[in-house]
Design a protein around this motif. Structure first.
Motif, PDB file in Angstrom:
ATOM      1  N   VAL A   1       0.962  -1.222  -0.302  1.00  0.00           N
ATOM      2  CA  VAL A   1      -0.270   0.034   0.079  1.00  0.00           C
ATOM      3  C   VAL A   1       0.948   1.189  -0.040  1.00  0.00           C
ATOM      4  N   ILE A   2       0.686   1.915  -0.806  1.00  0.00           N
ATOM      5  CA  ILE A   2       1.365   3.255  -0.858  1.00  0.00           C
ATOM      6  C   ILE A   2       0.409   4.891  -0.841  1.00  0.00           C
ATOM      7  N   LEU A   3       0.961   5.374   0.071  1.00  0.00           N
ATOM      8  CA  LEU A   3       0.261   6.086   0.607  1.00  0.00           C
ATOM      9  C   LEU A   3       0.990   8.283   1.131  1.00  0.00           C
ATOM     10  N   SER A   4       0.279   8.222   1.157  1.00  0.00           N
ATOM     11  CA  SER A   4       0.468  10.157   1.078  1.00  0.00           C
ATOM     12  C   SER A   4       0.820  10.287   2.416  1.00  0.00           C
ATOM     13  N   GLU A   5       1.479  11.317   3.061  1.00  0.00           N
ATOM     14  CA  GLU A   5       1.561  11.855   4.348  1.00  0.00           C
ATOM     15  C   GLU A   5      -0.006  12.176   4.668  1.00  0.00           C
ATOM     16  N   ALA A   6      -0.994  12.108   6.097  1.00  0.00           N
ATOM     17  CA  ALA A   6      -1.584  12.946   6.352  1.00  0.00           C
ATOM     18  C   ALA A   6      -3.091  11.779   6.053  1.00  0.00           C
ATOM     19  N   ALA A   7      -2.757  10.934   4.909  1.00  0.00           N
ATOM     20  CA  ALA A   7      -4.515  10.154   4.278  1.00  0.00           C
ATOM     21  C   ALA A   7      -4.681   9.217   5.235  1.00  0.00           C
ATOM     22  N   SER A   8      -5.702   8.384   5.012  1.00  0.00           N
ATOM     23  CA  SER A   8      -6.004   7.636   5.687  1.00  0.00           C
ATOM     24  C   SER A   8      -6.033   6.281   5.979  1.00  0.00           C
ATOM     25  N   LEU A   9      -5.470   5.570   6.642  1.00  0.00           N
ATOM     26  CA  LEU A   9      -5.366   4.265   6.478  1.00  0.00           C
ATOM     27  C   LEU A   9      -6.131   3.076   6.774  1.00  0.00           C
ATOM     28  N   GLU A  10      -6.568   1.578   6.424  1.00  0.00           N
ATOM     29  CA  GLU A  10      -7.065   1.100   6.371  1.00  0.00           C
ATOM     30  C   GLU A  10      -6.718  -0.428   6.157  1.00  0.00           C
ATOM     31  N   LEU A  11      -5.923  -1.545   6.640  1.00  0.00           N
ATOM     32  CA  LEU A  11      -5.408  -2.863   6.170  1.00  0.00           C
ATOM     33  C   LEU A  11      -5.792  -3.743   6.270  1.00  0.00           C
ATOM     34  N   GLY A  12      -6.757  -4.588   5.856  1.00  0.00           N
ATOM     35  CA  GLY A  12      -7.462  -5.584   6.025  1.00  0.00           C
ATOM     36  C   GLY A  12      -6.750  -6.762   6.878  1.00  0.00           C
ATOM     37  N   CYS A  13      -7.213  -7.439   7.181  1.00  0.00           N
ATOM     38  CA  CYS A  13      -7.287  -9.259   7.696  1.00  0.00           C
ATOM     39  C   CYS A  13      -8.038  -9.829   8.262  1.00  0.00           C
ATOM     40  N   ASN A  14      -8.053 -10.888   7.553  1.00  0.00           N
ATOM     41  CA  ASN A  14      -9.348 -11.714   7.621  1.00  0.00           C
ATOM     42  C   ASN A  14      -8.944 -13.180   7.982  1.00  0.00           C
ATOM     43  N   TYR A  15      -9.530 -14.016   9.450  1.00  0.00           N
ATOM     44  CA  TYR A  15      -8.949 -15.761   9.610  1.00  0.00           C
ATOM     45  C   TYR A  15     -10.327 -16.307   9.456  1.00  0.00           C
TER      46      TYR A  15
ATOM     47  N   LYS B   1       0.426 -20.486  19.775  1.00  0.00           N
ATOM     48  CA  LYS B   1       0.894 -20.332  19.011  1.00  0.00           C
ATOM     49  C   LYS B   1       0.228 -19.854  18.176  1.00  0.00           C
ATOM     50  N   LEU B   2       0.791 -18.688  17.218  1.00  0.00           N
ATOM     51  CA  LEU B   2       0.217 -17.748  16.266  1.00  0.00           C
ATOM     52  C   LEU B   2       0.525 -18.013  14.787  1.00  0.00           C
ATOM     53  N   THR B   3      -0.572 -17.465  13.747  1.00  0.00           N
ATOM     54  CA  THR B   3      -0.618 -18.044  12.791  1.00  0.00           C
ATOM     55  C   THR B   3      -0.349 -16.482  12.427  1.00  0.00           C
ATOM     56  N   PHE B   4       0.521 -16.220  11.248  1.00  0.00           N
ATOM     57  CA  PHE B   4       0.487 -15.276  10.709  1.00  0.00           C
ATOM     58  C   PHE B   4       0.280 -14.877   9.678  1.00  0.00           C
ATOM     59  N   GLY B   5      -0.340 -13.994   9.120  1.00  0.00           N
ATOM     60  CA  GLY B   5      -0.569 -13.534   7.162  1.00  0.00           C
ATOM     61  C   GLY B   5       0.433 -12.960   7.306  1.00  0.00           C
ATOM     62  N   THR B   6       1.053 -12.847   5.529  1.00  0.00           N
ATOM     63  CA  THR B   6       1.437 -12.623   4.947  1.00  0.00           C
ATOM     64  C   THR B   6       2.271 -11.424   5.061  1.00  0.00           C
ATOM     65  N   GLY B   7       1.598 -10.636   5.206  1.00  0.00           N
ATOM     66  CA  GLY B   7       1.750  -9.455   5.640  1.00  0.00           C
ATOM     67  C   GLY B   7       1.708  -7.683   4.947  1.00  0.00           C
ATOM     68  N   THR B   8       1.772  -6.736   4.856  1.00  0.00           N
ATOM     69  CA  THR B   8       1.320  -5.636   4.610  1.00  0.00           C
ATOM     70  C   THR B   8       2.324  -5.087   4.077  1.00  0.00           C
ATOM     71  N   ARG B   9       3.381  -3.931   3.197  1.00  0.00           N
ATOM     72  CA  ARG B   9       3.528  -3.474   3.006  1.00  0.00           C
ATOM     73  C   ARG B   9       3.560  -1.851   3.224  1.00  0.00           C
ATOM     74  N   LEU B  10       3.771  -0.953   3.862  1.00  0.00           N
ATOM     75  CA  LEU B  10       3.150   0.160   3.793  1.00  0.00           C
ATOM     76  C   LEU B  10       4.227   1.771   3.305  1.00  0.00           C
ATOM     77  N   THR B  11       4.301   2.075   2.260  1.00  0.00           N
ATOM     78  CA  THR B  11       5.047   2.568   1.963  1.00  0.00           C
ATOM     79  C   THR B  11       4.303   4.069   1.882  1.00  0.00           C
ATOM     80  N   ILE B  12       4.818   5.372   2.686  1.00  0.00           N
ATOM     81  CA  ILE B  12       4.911   6.881   3.407  1.00  0.00           C
ATOM     82  C   ILE B  12       4.853   8.356   1.895  1.00  0.00           C
ATOM     83  N   ILE B  13       4.688   7.964   1.225  1.00  0.00           N
ATOM     84  CA  ILE B  13       5.032   9.310   0.608  1.00  0.00           C
ATOM     85  C   ILE B  13       5.327  10.500   1.411  1.00  0.00           C
TER      86      ILE B  13
END
Lengths: 114, 114
Positions: free
Chosen positions: A11-25, A101-113
């Motif tokens: 996910v690439i966002l500009s500073e001050a933008a709102s963020l929502e990252l999804g996670c489903n199990y 024991k934890l099961t992890f998701g694959t991760g989301t890379r967040l880049t803020i411009i």
């Protein structure tokens, strides 16, 4: 077996933008839910966690997450991101209370411009 | 502050070598974990231990073994390293008990198997 989906890979966002990252199990029973963050060059660290009670959980650095049981979701939100939020974010689930024991998701890379 | 240390940040080994990755925690935690982290796959649990000399297989134990002779130390062993074991290896620890506790992570060991 439990599985965790993070559909946003990058996910690439500009500073001050709102963020929502999804996670489903996948597991439909009682779960404990976590968001971890890994800043560039740093250790993985806990952002926030949900065990029970209020489904809206607040964590460090202005992050929050909402547990919606009917949707098997635990999405991460922040109203206004900063450049320093650039990191990789991992959702994790525990559904076996006999161990930690934890099961992890694959991760989301967040880049803020800036 | 909880501190989890790993013996090496970077390691280069040849196929067939026996490899030892060491992890030490200084907070008297009961539980210790070994994960591998690969791009696009997130963190996957290899083994975990909830007490000295106790171990349980995680999701991907094949090709690995572990040792926990002392409470503070948890070793991951690659009996005969292969190129598909090239990865980032993360150690974690948690307090233990019936309530889910935060896992604290080390800095990771990036292993390259040639």
């Amino acid at each position: 077996a439990q599985s965790v989906s993070q559909h946003n890979h990058h996910v690439i966002l500009s500073e001050a933008a709102s963020l929502e990252l999804g996670c489903n199990y996948s597991y439909g029973g009682t779960v404990n839910l976590f968001w971890y963050v890994q800043y560039p060059g740093q250790h993985l660290q806990l952002l926030l966690k949900y065990f029970s009670g209020d489904p809206l959980v607040k964590g460090i650095k202005g992050f929050e997450a909402e547990f919606i049981k009917s949707k098997f979701s635990f999405n991460l939100r922040k109203p206004s991101v900063q450049w320093s939020d650039t990191a990789e974010y991992f959702c994790a689930v525990n559904d076996d209370f006999g161990n930690e024991k934890l099961t992890f998701g694959t991760g989301t890379r967040l880049t803020i411009i800036p | 502050d909880v501190k989890v240390t790993q013996s090496s940040r970077y390691l280069v080994k040849r196929t067939g070598e026996k490899v030892f990755l060491e992890c030490v925690q200084d907070m008297d935690h009961e539980n210790m974990f070994w994960y591998r982290q690969d791009p696009g796959l997130g963190l996957r649990l290899i083994y975990f231990s909830y007490d000295v000399k106790m171990k349980e297989k995680g999701d991907i134990p094949e090709g690995y073994s572990v040792s926990r002779e002392k409470k503070e130390r948890f070793s991951l062993i690659l009996e005969s390293a292969s190129t598909n074991q090239t990865s980032m290896y993360l150690c974690a620890s948690s307090l233990g008990g019936r309530v889910q506790e935060t896992q604290y992570f080390g800095p990771g060991t990036r292993l390259l198997v040639l």
